[in-house]
Motif scaffolding. Structure first.
Motif, PDB file in Angstrom:
ATOM      1  N   ALA A  42       0.859  -1.181   0.000  1.00  0.00           N
ATOM      2  CA  ALA A  42       0.000   0.000   0.000  1.00  0.00           C
ATOM      3  C   ALA A  42       0.896   1.232   0.000  1.00  0.00           C
ATOM      4  O   ALA A  42       1.901   1.282   0.714  1.00  0.00           O
ATOM      5  N   ILE A  43       0.528   2.208  -0.838  1.00  0.00           N
ATOM      6  CA  ILE A  43       1.297   3.456  -0.899  1.00  0.00           C
ATOM      7  C   ILE A  43       0.340   4.642  -0.895  1.00  0.00           C
ATOM      8  O   ILE A  43      -0.864   4.493  -1.147  1.00  0.00           O
ATOM      9  N   ASP A  44       0.878   5.805  -0.662  1.00  0.00           N
ATOM     10  CA  ASP A  44       0.117   7.046  -0.787  1.00  0.00           C
ATOM     11  C   ASP A  44      -0.140   7.277  -2.271  1.00  0.00           C
ATOM     12  O   ASP A  44       0.818   7.349  -3.051  1.00  0.00           O
ATOM     13  N   PRO A  45      -1.395   7.377  -2.711  1.00  0.00           N
ATOM     14  CA  PRO A  45      -1.685   7.575  -4.139  1.00  0.00           C
ATOM     15  C   PRO A  45      -0.997   8.803  -4.734  1.00  0.00           C
ATOM     16  O   PRO A  45      -0.716   8.841  -5.926  1.00  0.00           O
ATOM     17  N   GLU A  46      -0.700   9.783  -3.917  1.00  0.00           N
ATOM     18  CA  GLU A  46      -0.014  10.992  -4.402  1.00  0.00           C
ATOM     19  C   GLU A  46       1.448  10.697  -4.743  1.00  0.00           C
ATOM     20  O   GLU A  46       2.111  11.510  -5.391  1.00  0.00           O
ATOM     21  N   LEU A  47       1.942   9.547  -4.303  1.00  0.00           N
ATOM     22  CA  LEU A  47       3.334   9.164  -4.545  1.00  0.00           C
ATOM     23  C   LEU A  47       3.450   8.007  -5.531  1.00  0.00           C
ATOM     24  O   LEU A  47       4.446   7.292  -5.551  1.00  0.00           O
ATOM     25  N   ALA A  48       2.431   7.826  -6.367  1.00  0.00           N
ATOM     26  CA  ALA A  48       2.415   6.694  -7.304  1.00  0.00           C
ATOM     27  C   ALA A  48       3.412   6.853  -8.448  1.00  0.00           C
ATOM     28  O   ALA A  48       3.909   5.860  -8.975  1.00  0.00           O
ATOM     29  N   ASP A  49       3.707   8.072  -8.860  1.00  0.00           N
ATOM     30  CA  ASP A  49       4.662   8.268  -9.943  1.00  0.00           C
ATOM     31  C   ASP A  49       6.026   7.746  -9.491  1.00  0.00           C
ATOM     32  O   ASP A  49       6.435   7.931  -8.342  1.00  0.00           O
ATOM     33  N   THR A  50       6.720   7.097 -10.384  1.00  0.00           N
ATOM     34  CA  THR A  50       7.905   6.313 -10.039  1.00  0.00           C
ATOM     35  C   THR A  50       8.948   7.083  -9.237  1.00  0.00           C
ATOM     36  O   THR A  50       9.417   6.598  -8.208  1.00  0.00           O
ATOM     37  N   ALA A  51       9.333   8.252  -9.693  1.00  0.00           N
ATOM     38  CA  ALA A  51      10.380   9.004  -8.989  1.00  0.00           C
ATOM     39  C   ALA A  51       9.948   9.346  -7.566  1.00  0.00           C
ATOM     40  O   ALA A  51      10.725   9.176  -6.618  1.00  0.00           O
ATOM     41  N   ALA A  52       8.707   9.802  -7.400  1.00  0.00           N
ATOM     42  CA  ALA A  52       8.199  10.146  -6.073  1.00  0.00           C
ATOM     43  C   ALA A  52       8.114   8.899  -5.196  1.00  0.00           C
ATOM     44  O   ALA A  52       8.481   8.940  -4.014  1.00  0.00           O
ATOM     45  N   PHE A  53       7.650   7.799  -5.754  1.00  0.00           N
ATOM     46  CA  PHE A  53       7.565   6.534  -5.013  1.00  0.00           C
ATOM     47  C   PHE A  53       8.941   6.106  -4.508  1.00  0.00           C
ATOM     48  O   PHE A  53       9.116   5.789  -3.334  1.00  0.00           O
ATOM     49  N   CYS A  54       9.904   6.088  -5.420  1.00  0.00           N
ATOM     50  CA  CYS A  54      11.252   5.622  -5.054  1.00  0.00           C
ATOM     51  C   CYS A  54      11.865   6.480  -3.964  1.00  0.00           C
ATOM     52  O   CYS A  54      12.459   5.963  -3.009  1.00  0.00           O
ATOM     53  N   GLU A  55      11.698   7.788  -4.083  1.00  0.00           N
ATOM     54  CA  GLU A  55      12.262   8.685  -3.076  1.00  0.00           C
ATOM     55  C   GLU A  55      11.575   8.507  -1.723  1.00  0.00           C
ATOM     56  O   GLU A  55      12.229   8.402  -0.688  1.00  0.00           O
ATOM     57  N   ALA A  56      10.262   8.439  -1.722  1.00  0.00           N
ATOM     58  CA  ALA A  56       9.509   8.361  -0.469  1.00  0.00           C
ATOM     59  C   ALA A  56       9.703   7.035   0.260  1.00  0.00           C
ATOM     60  O   ALA A  56       9.715   6.999   1.490  1.00  0.00           O
ATOM     61  N   TYR A  57       9.854   5.943  -0.490  1.00  0.00           N
ATOM     62  CA  TYR A  57       9.883   4.621   0.129  1.00  0.00           C
ATOM     63  C   TYR A  57      11.234   3.911   0.027  1.00  0.00           C
ATOM     64  O   TYR A  57      11.334   2.713   0.289  1.00  0.00           O
ATOM     65  N   SER A  58      12.284   4.644  -0.352  1.00  0.00           N
ATOM     66  CA  SER A  58      13.649   4.106  -0.426  1.00  0.00           C
ATOM     67  C   SER A  58      13.759   2.882  -1.325  1.00  0.00           C
ATOM     68  O   SER A  58      14.419   1.900  -0.996  1.00  0.00           O
ATOM     69  N   SER A  59      13.107   2.948  -2.473  1.00  0.00           N
ATOM     70  CA  SER A  59      13.188   1.891  -3.473  1.00  0.00           C
ATOM     71  C   SER A  59      14.050   2.420  -4.625  1.00  0.00           C
ATOM     72  O   SER A  59      14.056   3.613  -4.901  1.00  0.00           O
ATOM     73  N   GLN A  60      14.769   1.541  -5.293  1.00  0.00           N
ATOM     74  CA  GLN A  60      15.670   1.970  -6.358  1.00  0.00           C
ATOM     75  C   GLN A  60      14.926   2.151  -7.684  1.00  0.00           C
ATOM     76  O   GLN A  60      14.128   1.296  -8.071  1.00  0.00           O
ATOM     77  N   MET A  61      15.215   3.244  -8.383  1.00  0.00           N
ATOM     78  CA  MET A  61      14.623   3.484  -9.713  1.00  0.00           C
ATOM     79  C   MET A  61      14.958   2.331 -10.654  1.00  0.00           C
ATOM     80  O   MET A  61      14.125   1.937 -11.468  1.00  0.00           O
ATOM     81  N   SER A  62      16.157   1.777 -10.538  1.00  0.00           N
ATOM     82  CA  SER A  62      16.584   0.708 -11.438  1.00  0.00           C
ATOM     83  C   SER A  62      15.808  -0.591 -11.211  1.00  0.00           C
ATOM     84  O   SER A  62      15.890  -1.511 -12.016  1.00  0.00           O
ATOM     85  N   ALA A  63      15.031  -0.652 -10.124  1.00  0.00           N
ATOM     86  CA  ALA A  63      14.221  -1.843  -9.837  1.00  0.00           C
ATOM     87  C   ALA A  63      12.736  -1.565 -10.069  1.00  0.00           C
ATOM     88  O   ALA A  63      11.888  -2.351  -9.667  1.00  0.00           O
ATOM     89  N   SER A  64      12.430  -0.450 -10.709  1.00  0.00           N
ATOM     90  CA  SER A  64      11.043  -0.125 -11.046  1.00  0.00           C
ATOM     91  C   SER A  64      10.860  -0.248 -12.548  1.00  0.00           C
ATOM     92  O   SER A  64      11.718   0.167 -13.325  1.00  0.00           O
ATOM     93  N   ALA A  65       9.739  -0.834 -12.937  1.00  0.00           N
ATOM     94  CA  ALA A  65       9.412  -0.943 -14.361  1.00  0.00           C
ATOM     95  C   ALA A  65       8.115  -0.183 -14.624  1.00  0.00           C
ATOM     96  O   ALA A  65       7.154  -0.296 -13.850  1.00  0.00           O
TER      97      ALA A  65
END
Length: 183
Positions: A42-65
């Protein structure tokens, strides 16, 4: 359930246990797959865009498709496909995808059209649960990935999957060079 390292700070649950985090077409498609190793967060819908998601939840951009819906016309027919590329790249829409669809020009489908055709929210479109018959064009780097974060069909969730699962979806075609580095 595996220990998903791409989840960052999020708590992962089995996707089958969280239909509230999935669009209806995704729920239906998961019922036809071996979903035992698909995670949901579950994530904040306002943070669904990849860059915002990765920054907010400490996930790597290179692991997002990212999954984009592409449309092209040929003789009055509109041909659709989904392209799945790493977030650190961009889909080669007017090269590889245009040739694969056998159309003169290809472009991203308009937001309203993509949402209407997929039954998913813009910013959450995922290759799992797309309309039957659509090719799902998967970049080789995505297919080779051990762990990926993708959309869940809604902006309030993400799915955690393997590249092998994505490459095995009905209609999936793994294509070398589908994506280009972001310049």
């Amino acid at each position: 359930m595996r220990n998903w390292t791409v989840a960052g700070t999020l708590t992962v649950e089995p996707a089958a246990e969280r239909p509230d985090l999935l669009a209806e077409p995704v729920v239906k498609a998961l019922a036809t797959l071996d979903d035992s190793d698909i995670g949901a967060v579950a994530i904040d819908p306002e943070l669904a865009d990849t860059a915002a998601f990765c920054e907010a939840y400490s996930s790597q951009m290179s692991a997002s498709a990212n999954c984009v819906v592409v449309a092209g016309k040929r003789g009055g027919d509109v041909r659709y496909a989904a392209a799945l590329v790493l977030a650190t790249t961009r889909a080669d829409v007017n090269g590889v995808i245009r040739r694969r669809l056998d159309v003169r020009k290809a472009s991203f489908a308009p937001m309203e059209e993509a949402v209407s055709l997929t039954g998913m929210e813009y910013g959450g479109i995922t290759p799992i649960g797309l309309p039957a018959g659509w090719p799902i064009l998967v970049d080789m780097a995505v297919a080779d990935a051990e762990e990926l974060v993708i959309g869940s069909g809604v902006r309030g969730g993400k799915l955690l999957v393997t590249g092998a699962l994505l490459a095995s979806l009905p209609g999936a075609e793994v294509i070398e060079g589908l994506a280009k580095p972001v310049e």
